[in-house]
Motif scaffolding. Structure first.
Motif, PDB file in Angstrom:
ATOM      1  N   SER A 119       0.840  -1.192   0.000  1.00 16.55           N
ATOM      2  CA  SER A 119       0.000   0.000   0.000  1.00 16.55           C
ATOM      3  C   SER A 119       0.878   1.246   0.000  1.00 16.55           C
ATOM      4  O   SER A 119       2.097   1.187   0.200  1.00 16.55           O
ATOM      5  N   SER A 120       0.244   2.393  -0.193  1.00 11.88           N
ATOM      6  CA  SER A 120       0.990   3.654  -0.196  1.00 11.88           C
ATOM      7  C   SER A 120       1.613   3.919   1.170  1.00 11.88           C
ATOM      8  O   SER A 120       2.718   4.447   1.276  1.00 11.88           O
ATOM      9  N   ARG A 121       0.899   3.519   2.245  1.00 14.82           N
ATOM     10  CA  ARG A 121       1.438   3.724   3.597  1.00 14.82           C
ATOM     11  C   ARG A 121       2.677   2.852   3.824  1.00 14.82           C
ATOM     12  O   ARG A 121       3.647   3.282   4.438  1.00 14.82           O
ATOM     13  N   PHE A 125       6.491   3.999   4.586  1.00 10.81           N
ATOM     14  CA  PHE A 125       7.234   3.514   5.755  1.00 10.81           C
ATOM     15  C   PHE A 125       8.608   2.987   5.354  1.00 10.81           C
ATOM     16  O   PHE A 125       9.613   3.264   6.006  1.00 10.81           O
ATOM     17  N   VAL A 126       8.664   2.225   4.248  1.00  8.32           N
ATOM     18  CA  VAL A 126       9.926   1.634   3.794  1.00  8.32           C
ATOM     19  C   VAL A 126      10.954   2.717   3.492  1.00  8.32           C
ATOM     20  O   VAL A 126      12.157   2.555   3.746  1.00  8.32           O
ATOM     21  N   ILE A 215       7.652   5.557  13.348  1.00  6.88           N
ATOM     22  CA  ILE A 215       6.290   5.085  13.113  1.00  6.88           C
ATOM     23  C   ILE A 215       5.296   6.036  13.769  1.00  6.88           C
ATOM     24  O   ILE A 215       5.649   6.810  14.667  1.00  6.88           O
ATOM     25  N   LYS A 216       4.063   5.988  13.284  1.00  5.16           N
ATOM     26  CA  LYS A 216       2.998   6.830  13.838  1.00  5.16           C
ATOM     27  C   LYS A 216       1.753   5.966  14.014  1.00  5.16           C
ATOM     28  O   LYS A 216       1.408   5.181  13.124  1.00  5.16           O
TER      29      LYS A 216
END
Length: 253
Positions: A119-121, A125-126, A215-216
């Motif tokens: 996914s875009s999220r 993150f990567v 992270i959030k």
């Protein structure tokens, strides 16, 4: 007596539905029990908060100040309840405590799921992950269970998140030299991974072993993977929360 083909098909359907009906009844029963415990918990927490306000006004930091208006009517009754409180027994156990009742007895089982197409999220993150081979002067990876450090998780939601993260890891041994840090700053959680060694009786030397990322919190769901579609959402990060730039969710600062 002989059964016709139509009667046989009915028997098969009924017998096949029985396990499903049992599962649905069990889910309904568990759901009822959860809602009851949650309602009781909310009531007890309200009383506990009022007791602490009264206690603070009588002999705490706010000693010799006026009793808060919201507890004035119940002050006498609350004071009687305070007399029965044991030292060190403050706080309210919650329905969420059931998740961790075997913590320290059995090692946690962690399940990570990803989609076939990131996914875009996940792609975002990567991009923020610093892998082990990108960390300069990298140390040796230890296989010992890590000690955990949590910084600035002071709100109720912050304490909930720190518990979720804490119980992902088994209990370390006393001589473990591996440390994992979760540091919260403005609701962004920094992950750092180190090993350490003592250089003398007062000092230690840290070696970063990676990886390193930020992270959030996006969502907390109350449920297991097989019931994800029907699980209650305990907390969710909404788009409109971006407008409250000064508000912090994971800390009181």
């Amino acid at each position: 007596m002989l059964l016709t083909s139509s009667q046989l098909s009915v028997c098969v359907v009924v017998s096949a539905c029985n396990p499903i009906n049992k599962m649905l009844r069990r889910e309904t029963r568990l759901r009822r029990g959860y809602l009851y415990r949650k309602s009781q918990e909310d009531r007890v927490r309200t009383i506990e908060e009022k007791k602490q306000k009264l206690k603070s006004a009588l002999d705490g930091e706010d000693y010799n100040r006026l009793i808060p208006t919201e507890v004035c009517r119940e002050a006498v009754q609350l004071q009687k309840l305070l007399e029965y409180d044991d030292e060190g027994a403050e706080g309210v156990s919650s329905h969420m405590d059931d998740e961790y009742k075997w913590a320290g007895v059995e090692d946690s089982k962690v399940m990570v799921t990803t989609s076939r197409d990131p996914s875009s999220r996940l792609k975002m993150f990567v991009k923020n992950v610093v892998m082990r081979h990108d960390v300069p002067d990298i140390g040796t990876m230890s296989e010992a269970y890590p000690n955990l450090i949590f910084h600035n998780f002071s709100s109720r939601l912050g304490q909930r998140v720190s518990n979720i993260l804490k119980y992902l890891f088994p209990v370390p041994k006393e001589d473990s030299r591996r440390v994992i840090t979760f540091a919260n700053q403005e609701d962004f959680i920094s992950f750092r991974h180190h090993t350490y060694k003592k250089t003398d009786h007062r000092n230690v030397e840290l070696s970063e072993v990676g990886p390193r990322f930020e992270i959030k919190l996006y969502m907390i769901k109350l449920g297991t993977l097989e019931n994800e579609a029907t699980a209650d959402v305990e907390w969710r990060h909404h788009s409109y929360t971006h407008t409250a730039k000064k508000r912090k969710f994971l800390s009181m600062e």
